[in-house]
Design a protein around this motif. Structure first.
Motif, mmCIF file in Angstrom:
data_model
loop_
_atom_site.group_PDB
_atom_site.id
_atom_site.type_symbol
_atom_site.label_atom_id
_atom_site.label_comp_id
_atom_site.label_asym_id
_atom_site.label_seq_id
_atom_site.Cartn_x
_atom_site.Cartn_y
_atom_site.Cartn_z
ATOM 1 N N ASP A 38 0.838 -1.196 0.000
ATOM 2 C CA ASP A 38 0.000 0.000 0.000
ATOM 3 C C ASP A 38 0.874 1.247 0.000
ATOM 4 N N VAL A 39 0.391 2.290 -0.675
ATOM 5 C CA VAL A 39 1.038 3.599 -0.614
ATOM 6 C C VAL A 39 -0.045 4.614 -0.291
ATOM 7 N N GLU A 40 0.166 5.348 0.777
ATOM 8 C CA GLU A 40 -0.745 6.432 1.132
ATOM 9 C C GLU A 40 0.101 7.670 1.357
ATOM 10 N N ARG A 41 -0.106 8.646 0.479
ATOM 11 C CA ARG A 41 0.734 9.848 0.425
ATOM 12 C C ARG A 41 2.180 9.425 0.229
ATOM 13 N N ASN A 42 3.021 9.602 1.239
ATOM 14 C CA ASN A 42 4.418 9.202 1.065
ATOM 15 C C ASN A 42 4.798 8.045 1.996
ATOM 16 N N MET A 43 3.802 7.298 2.493
ATOM 17 C CA MET A 43 4.063 6.154 3.370
ATOM 18 C C MET A 43 3.844 4.856 2.596
ATOM 19 N N LEU A 44 4.917 4.080 2.438
ATOM 20 C CA LEU A 44 4.857 2.778 1.775
ATOM 21 C C LEU A 44 4.771 1.703 2.853
ATOM 22 N N THR A 45 3.777 0.832 2.747
ATOM 23 C CA THR A 45 3.614 -0.263 3.700
ATOM 24 C C THR A 45 3.613 -1.579 2.945
ATOM 25 N N VAL A 46 4.465 -2.506 3.389
ATOM 26 C CA VAL A 46 4.516 -3.853 2.816
ATOM 27 C C VAL A 46 4.198 -4.833 3.933
ATOM 28 N N ARG A 47 3.192 -5.695 3.699
ATOM 29 C CA ARG A 47 2.818 -6.737 4.657
ATOM 30 C C ARG A 47 2.860 -8.074 3.927
ATOM 31 N N ALA A 48 3.282 -9.081 4.656
ATOM 32 C CA ALA A 48 3.316 -10.434 4.088
ATOM 33 C C ALA A 48 3.027 -11.434 5.202
ATOM 34 N N PRO A 68 10.679 -18.460 10.875
ATOM 35 C CA PRO A 68 9.557 -17.755 11.491
ATOM 36 C C PRO A 68 8.301 -17.812 10.634
ATOM 37 N N LEU A 69 7.171 -17.914 11.308
ATOM 38 C CA LEU A 69 5.864 -17.909 10.649
ATOM 39 C C LEU A 69 5.099 -16.690 11.125
ATOM 40 N N GLY A 70 4.031 -16.376 10.446
ATOM 41 C CA GLY A 70 3.185 -15.278 10.872
ATOM 42 C C GLY A 70 3.225 -14.115 9.912
ATOM 43 N N VAL A 71 2.945 -12.934 10.432
ATOM 44 C CA VAL A 71 2.842 -11.724 9.625
ATOM 45 C C VAL A 71 4.100 -10.882 9.770
ATOM 46 N N PHE A 72 4.568 -10.366 8.642
ATOM 47 C CA PHE A 72 5.738 -9.502 8.597
ATOM 48 C C PHE A 72 5.321 -8.178 7.972
ATOM 49 N N SER A 73 5.900 -7.090 8.448
ATOM 50 C CA SER A 73 5.508 -5.789 7.925
ATOM 51 C C SER A 73 6.682 -4.831 7.981
ATOM 52 N N ARG A 74 6.659 -3.870 7.063
ATOM 53 C CA ARG A 74 7.679 -2.819 7.040
ATOM 54 C C ARG A 74 7.045 -1.566 6.474
ATOM 55 N N ASP A 87 8.025 -6.627 -8.306
ATOM 56 C CA ASP A 87 8.335 -7.954 -8.849
ATOM 57 C C ASP A 87 8.684 -8.876 -7.698
ATOM 58 N N TYR A 88 8.270 -10.131 -7.808
ATOM 59 C CA TYR A 88 8.548 -11.115 -6.771
ATOM 60 C C TYR A 88 9.176 -12.336 -7.430
ATOM 61 N N ASP A 89 10.406 -12.634 -7.041
ATOM 62 C CA ASP A 89 11.129 -13.752 -7.641
ATOM 63 C C ASP A 89 12.061 -14.361 -6.607
ATOM 64 N N ALA A 90 12.026 -15.674 -6.481
ATOM 65 C CA ALA A 90 12.922 -16.439 -5.604
ATOM 66 C C ALA A 90 12.889 -15.924 -4.163
ATOM 67 N N GLY A 91 11.700 -15.554 -3.684
ATOM 68 C CA GLY A 91 11.567 -15.127 -2.300
ATOM 69 C C GLY A 91 11.996 -13.699 -2.026
ATOM 70 N N VAL A 92 12.240 -12.916 -3.077
ATOM 71 C CA VAL A 92 12.641 -11.518 -2.906
ATOM 72 C C VAL A 92 11.620 -10.622 -3.611
ATOM 73 N N LEU A 93 11.016 -9.726 -2.844
ATOM 74 C CA LEU A 93 10.102 -8.730 -3.387
ATOM 75 C C LEU A 93 10.923 -7.481 -3.698
ATOM 76 N N THR A 94 10.909 -7.061 -4.959
ATOM 77 C CA THR A 94 11.678 -5.894 -5.379
ATOM 78 C C THR A 94 10.730 -4.811 -5.857
ATOM 79 N N LEU A 95 10.809 -3.656 -5.219
ATOM 80 C CA LEU A 95 10.016 -2.498 -5.619
ATOM 81 C C LEU A 95 10.945 -1.498 -6.297
ATOM 82 N N ARG A 96 10.524 -1.012 -7.461
ATOM 83 C CA ARG A 96 11.278 0.010 -8.197
ATOM 84 C C ARG A 96 10.419 1.269 -8.218
#
Length: 143
Positions: free
Chosen positions: A58-68, A87-93, A109-118
């Motif tokens: 999610d992006v709201e104004r200038n705050m980027l939130t990633v949850r998995a 570890p299991l459960g929810v992760f966020s940044r 893009d999501y590849d080999a367990g790595v989420l890459t945001l450009r």
């Protein structure tokens, strides 16, 4: 041969077990790298074992939130767990993005367990040349 030791690894593992997995109200942190590559800002998150449909950006104004969410793997009834360190459960940044970034054109893009945001650098933030004009003619001041 070099061996790297971490005296706090066992303490971290015990704390994680006592606190339990992350939840939506109390998510665990996720590891990330952030760097500038040309005219883009790149952020990479480590999310091994997380299916792409369990990632929310999610992006709201200038705050980027990633949850998995990394869910437990269903096991047969006769399986006895010997060791569980993943570890299991929810992760966020959450990241505050600068006003110089174009949040309308973020690519994920999501590849080999790595989420890459450009995230592209906004046109208004890119360096540009300003030409200097020369005034034509001379003006005289008479008094």
């Amino acid at each position: 041969m070099l061996m790297r030791t971490d005296p706090f690894r066992e303490l971290d593992r015990l704390a994680q077990q006592m606190m339990g997995p992350g939840t939506w109200s109390r998510p665990s942190a996720m590891a990330m790298d952030a760097y500038r590559e040309g005219d883009e800002y790149v952020v990479a998150f480590d999310l091994p074992g997380v299916p792409a449909d369990a990632i929310d950006i999610d992006v709201e104004r200038n705050m980027l939130t990633v949850r998995a969410e990394r869910r437990p793997i269903t096991k047969a009834d006769d399986v006895q767990m010997e060791l569980s360190e993943r570890p299991l459960g929810v992760f966020s940044r959450q990241i505050v993005l600068a006003d110089t970034l174009d949040t309308e054109h973020i690519q994920a893009d999501y590849d080999a367990g790595v989420l890459t945001l450009r995230i592209p650098i906004a046109e208004r933030a890119k360096p540009r040349k300003i030409s200097v004009g020369v005034a034509s003619g001379h003006k005289e001041i008479s008094g």
